[in-house]
Motif scaffolding. Structure first.
Motif, PDB file in Angstrom:
ATOM      1  N   ASN A  38      -7.840   2.194  -3.908  1.00 18.09           N
ATOM      2  CA  ASN A  38      -9.131   1.868  -3.306  1.00 18.09           C
ATOM      3  C   ASN A  38      -9.954   0.961  -4.222  1.00 18.09           C
ATOM      4  O   ASN A  38      -9.497   0.549  -5.299  1.00 18.09           O
ATOM      5  CB  ASN A  38      -9.902   3.144  -2.949  1.00 18.09           C
ATOM      6  N   PHE A  46      -3.434   6.764   2.861  1.00 15.89           N
ATOM      7  CA  PHE A  46      -3.641   5.872   4.000  1.00 15.89           C
ATOM      8  C   PHE A  46      -2.373   5.850   4.842  1.00 15.89           C
ATOM      9  O   PHE A  46      -1.349   6.436   4.471  1.00 15.89           O
ATOM     10  CB  PHE A  46      -4.007   4.452   3.534  1.00 15.89           C
ATOM     11  N   HIS A  47      -2.439   5.189   5.959  1.00 12.39           N
ATOM     12  CA  HIS A  47      -1.326   4.973   6.879  1.00 12.39           C
ATOM     13  C   HIS A  47      -1.097   6.196   7.781  1.00 12.39           C
ATOM     14  O   HIS A  47      -0.653   7.241   7.333  1.00 12.39           O
ATOM     15  CB  HIS A  47      -0.027   4.620   6.136  1.00 12.39           C
ATOM     16  N   ASP A  52      -8.317   7.667   9.497  1.00 13.84           N
ATOM     17  CA  ASP A  52      -8.243   6.259   9.090  1.00 13.84           C
ATOM     18  C   ASP A  52      -8.634   5.374  10.265  1.00 13.84           C
ATOM     19  O   ASP A  52      -7.918   5.291  11.263  1.00 13.84           O
ATOM     20  CB  ASP A  52      -6.824   5.948   8.620  1.00 13.84           C
ATOM     21  N   GLY A  57      -4.532   3.176  10.758  1.00 16.91           N
ATOM     22  CA  GLY A  57      -4.772   4.580  11.096  1.00 16.91           C
ATOM     23  C   GLY A  57      -4.438   4.967  12.514  1.00 16.91           C
ATOM     24  O   GLY A  57      -4.099   4.131  13.358  1.00 16.91           O
TER      25      GLY A  57
END
Length: 263
Positions: A38, A46-47, A52, A57
Motif C-alpha cells: 500500500n 487484495f484481489h 475491495d 475486488g
C-alpha cells in the motif's frame, strides 16, 4: 378465527423470510491470500475480496448477494466440518501459487474431503479458476476431481487489450442458470473437462467448456475457469451488448434458490 389464521400465516411467512434472507455466503481467504504494497509501504490484502472496491475486488458481486438477502462472510482458515456449518454458499477463487504467495495454502486431500461432505449435505460450492499462468491448478483439481471436474492447463478466449473485447465474448443460449443474459465477457479462461453427471453451462468460441455445474448429494457445484465477476467486468466498463451485470444477478439468484438443476 380469520384473525388467528392471519396471525399464524404471518408467523410462518416471517420464518420463511428469515430463512431466505439469512443465507450466509462465504468467500475463501485461506487458499487465496494475495497481498500488495500500500501507499504506506506495508503489505495489504487484495484481489477478490468483498470489501475491495477497486477493479480487483468482489464488492459489486457482494452487493448483489446482499440485495438478495444474503449475509456475507469470509473464511480465513482451512475448511472443516465445524467452520463450514451454517454456510449456504462457499466460494473458492483463484488459489495461490508460489508466484502469488511465497507460502501458499494448497488445497489438501483432507480439505477436499471436508468440502465434499459439506456439499453432499446440501452446500453450494463455487469454484473459480483462472488461466494456468495465474492459478495453482494441481491441488485445486484434487477438490474439483471429487465432482467430476478438471481444470485444464490451457487458455481460452485470449484477449490482447481493450480494443479486442469480442475475443472474450461467450454466447449463452437455452441456459437454466443464465436465463436472460445472452453474451458475457470472459477473458483468458481455462477450460474444464467433465466426467460423470457434470453439465456444461458455458462454452468458449471453439466449443470448450468454460463453466459447468454438477449435483453432488444434496448440494451443487458451479465451476468456472475464471474469476470473471470481479468489479472490473461488472462495473459498466464493458461495451454495450455484454451482459456480465445481468449474469452476475442471475448466478446469484440461482445460488440462493432451492431449484433443481433443470428448472
Amino acid at each position: 378465527m380469520k384473525r388467528k389464521l392471519f396471525v399464524v400465516t404471518l408467523f410462518v411467512y416471517s420464518i420463511v423470510t428469515i430463512k431466505v434472507m439469512g443465507q450466509t455466503v462465504t468467500l475463501d481467504h485461506h487458499f487465496n491470500r494475495e497481498t500488495c504494497t500500500n501507499k504506506a509501504g506495508q503489505p495489504e490484502r487484495f484481489h477478490y475480496l468483498w470489501e475491495d472496491t477497486a477493479n480487483t475486488g468482489f464488492s459489486k458481486w457482494g452487493e448483489i448477494f446482499k440485495l438478495q438477502g444474503a449475509i456475507l462472510s469470509t473464511l480465513e482458515v482451512a475448511p472443516t466440518a465445524v467452520n463450514l456449518k451454517g454456510i449456504v454458499v462457499y466460494i473458492i477463487v483463484d488459489p495461490d501459487s508460489k508466484k502469488e504467495n511465497p507460502l501458499p495454502n494448497y488445497i489438501t486431500k483432507a480439505d477436499a474431503e471436508n468440502i465434499a461432505q459439506w456439499v453432499k449435505a446440501g452446500g453450494k460450492l463455487v469454484l473459480m479458476a483462472n488461466d494456468s499462468a495465474n492459478v495453482e491448478l494441481p491441488n485445486f483439481n484434487i477438490l474439483a476431481g471429487k465432482f467430476g471436474l478438471h481444470f485444464n492447463n490451457d487458455m481460452q478466449n485470449h484477449v490482447v487489450d481493450d480494443a479486442h473485447f469480442e475475443d472474450g465474448a461467450t454466447l449463452i443460449r437455452h441456459n437454466f442458470v443464465f436465463k436472460t443474459a445472452r453474451k458475457v465477457f470472459m477473458k483468458d479462461v481455462c477450460s474444464i473437462a467433465l466426467t460423470g453427471s457434470a453439465k456444461s453451462i458455458l462454452k468458449s468460441a471453439n466449443g470448450s467448456t468454460i463453466a459447468a455445474i454438477v449435483r453432488y448429494g444434496k448440494g451443487t457445484i458451479f465451476a468456472v475457469g475464471d474469476p470473471w465477476l470481479y468489479n472490473e467486468y461488472v462495473n459498466g466498463r464493458l461495451p454495450a451488448g455484454f451482459d456480465n451485470d445481468k449474469a452476475a444477478i442471475e448466478l446469484t439468484t440461482f445460488l440462493l434458490s432451492h431449484k433443481k438443476l433443470n428448472q
